[in-house]
Motif scaffolding. Structure first.
Motif, PDB file in Angstrom:
ATOM      1  N   ARG A  76       2.422  14.572  67.505  1.00 34.20           N
ATOM      2  CA  ARG A  76       1.181  14.687  67.784  1.00 34.20           C
ATOM      3  C   ARG A  76       0.179  13.489  67.457  1.00 34.20           C
ATOM      4  NH1 ARG A  76       0.396  21.160  65.841  1.00 34.20           N
ATOM      5  NH2 ARG A  76       1.697  22.171  67.158  1.00 34.20           N
ATOM      6  N   GLY A  77       0.935  12.258  67.791  1.00 31.22           N
ATOM      7  CA  GLY A  77       0.146  11.219  67.514  1.00 31.22           C
ATOM      8  C   GLY A  77       0.399  10.568  66.211  1.00 31.22           C
ATOM      9  N   ARG A  78       0.933  11.164  65.303  1.00 38.32           N
ATOM     10  CA  ARG A  78       1.055  10.573  63.988  1.00 38.32           C
ATOM     11  C   ARG A  78       2.499  10.417  63.512  1.00 38.32           C
ATOM     12  NH1 ARG A  78      -3.776  10.858  60.967  1.00 38.32           N
ATOM     13  NH2 ARG A  78      -5.303  11.917  61.995  1.00 38.32           N
ATOM     14  N   LEU A  79       2.752   9.480  62.787  1.00 38.60           N
ATOM     15  CA  LEU A  79       4.063   9.272  62.121  1.00 38.60           C
ATOM     16  C   LEU A  79       4.485  10.080  61.264  1.00 38.60           C
ATOM     17  CD1 LEU A  79       6.548   7.011  61.914  1.00 38.60           C
ATOM     18  CD2 LEU A  79       5.157   5.963  60.001  1.00 38.60           C
ATOM     19  N   GLU A  80       5.704  10.794  61.329  1.00 38.25           N
ATOM     20  CA  GLU A  80       6.133  11.863  60.526  1.00 38.25           C
ATOM     21  C   GLU A  80       7.397  11.535  59.826  1.00 38.25           C
ATOM     22  OE1 GLU A  80       5.201  15.036  60.148  1.00 38.25           O
ATOM     23  OE2 GLU A  80       3.334  14.988  61.359  1.00 38.25           O
ATOM     24  N   LEU A  81       8.100  10.776  60.524  1.00 33.26           N
ATOM     25  CA  LEU A  81       9.453  10.201  59.723  1.00 33.26           C
ATOM     26  C   LEU A  81       9.909   8.856  60.085  1.00 33.26           C
ATOM     27  CD1 LEU A  81      11.750  11.181  58.040  1.00 33.26           C
ATOM     28  CD2 LEU A  81      12.752  12.344  60.200  1.00 33.26           C
ATOM     29  N   THR A  82      10.204   8.267  59.093  1.00 30.98           N
ATOM     30  CA  THR A  82      10.853   6.874  59.595  1.00 30.98           C
ATOM     31  C   THR A  82      12.214   6.725  58.557  1.00 30.98           C
ATOM     32  OG1 THR A  82      10.683   4.459  59.957  1.00 30.98           O
ATOM     33  CG2 THR A  82       9.348   5.473  58.162  1.00 30.98           C
ATOM     34  N   ASP A  83      13.228   6.334  58.998  1.00 29.71           N
ATOM     35  CA  ASP A  83      14.153   5.782  58.160  1.00 29.71           C
ATOM     36  C   ASP A  83      15.554   5.155  59.041  1.00 29.71           C
ATOM     37  OD1 ASP A  83      16.447   6.096  55.939  1.00 29.71           O
ATOM     38  OD2 ASP A  83      16.094   8.400  55.736  1.00 29.71           O
ATOM     39  N   THR A  84      16.525   4.798  58.373  1.00 28.51           N
ATOM     40  CA  THR A  84      17.508   4.108  58.977  1.00 28.51           C
ATOM     41  C   THR A  84      18.234   4.996  59.837  1.00 28.51           C
ATOM     42  OG1 THR A  84      19.361   4.530  57.286  1.00 28.51           O
ATOM     43  CG2 THR A  84      18.028   2.549  56.914  1.00 28.51           C
TER      44      THR A  84
END
Length: 242
Positions: free
Chosen positions: A218-226
């Protein structure tokens, strides 16, 4: 398992090059509407593939359009090769950005040769897709959808950009063709230190060839990882699609 995925399963190190594209608190919307993508922070490094993931409507294409200059930032900034840019796409293209959209970006009424000439390329653009060389003088509209997508990617790579944005390269293509295109993209990324931001719905496939993954909801960053870590968190990634 493809050779490309095998390489990543053997823990090939993630590239540590400089940042070639970044969003800093970027908010983007369509037609002056309230921003759909909100306060996004994202980086793509030199020689790195970043997978931009999320359900339909998560804001992936809107993000690419904002980074490419097709949509004006309502808040925040875009940095290209370390410099803040607020210019349209044609200007960013001259400074090292290529964008392959869902529409494949080829001229159907022209030959493969003339498509390359329009893009400022020559036959060497097909080195990553030698299967297109026998079709060099053929009208692109007579090629298969997979061949057209290969041409679009080949032309984008041949401009020697610093960063490539790619939106749903697999759309409407058979799995073997998708594997072939992604294999060439990884090869170009490594050979040319090309940074790639790749939107793709085939999550398992793209995580298999990416260095990092970013999940929008929904337009927002929820998760970032390798990507290596995300391959062990696929249940969590899939939940964010619901």
């Amino acid at each position: 398992m493809s050779p490309i995925v095998e390489a990543f399963e053997k823990n090939v190190p993630i590239p540590s090059g400089k940042v070639v594209l970044a969003a800093r608190g970027l908010s983007v919307g369509h037609g002056g509407s309230v921003a759909y993508v909100q306060k996004l922070d994202l980086e793509v490094g030199q020689g790195e593939i970043v997978a931009l993931l999320g359900a339909n409507g998560a804001g992936k294409t809107t993000t690419l359009m904002g980074l490419a200059g097709l949509l004006t930032a309502q808040e925040g900034t875009v940095e290209l090769d370390g410099e803040t840019v607020a210019t349209p796409l044609h200007s960013r293209a001259r400074h090292g950005l290529s964008f392959v959209t869902q529409e494949r970006c080829v001229f159907m009424s022209l030959t493969v040769r003339d498509n390359l000439r329009v893009g400022g390329c020559d036959a060497s653009a097909l080195d990553y897709f030698p299967e297109l060389k026998p079709h060099y003088s053929r009208t692109v509209g007579l090629l298969s959808g997979g061949q057209q997508q290969m041409l679009a990617v080949a032309r984008a790579i041949a401009r020697h950009p610093k960063v490539l944005l790619a939106d749903e390269l697999s759309l409407g293509l058979a799995p073997m063709l998708v594997d072939r295109i992604l294999e060439a993209l990884v090869e170009a990324c490594r050979n040319e230190n090309l940074g790639v931001l790749l939107v793709e719905q085939q999550v398992t496939k793209v995580i298999g060839i990416a260095d990092r993954g970013v999940v929008l909801r929904r337009g927002r960053l929820e998760l970032t990882d390798t990507a290596a870590s995300l391959r062990g968190r696929m249940d969590e990634v899939r939940r964010l699609y619901l």
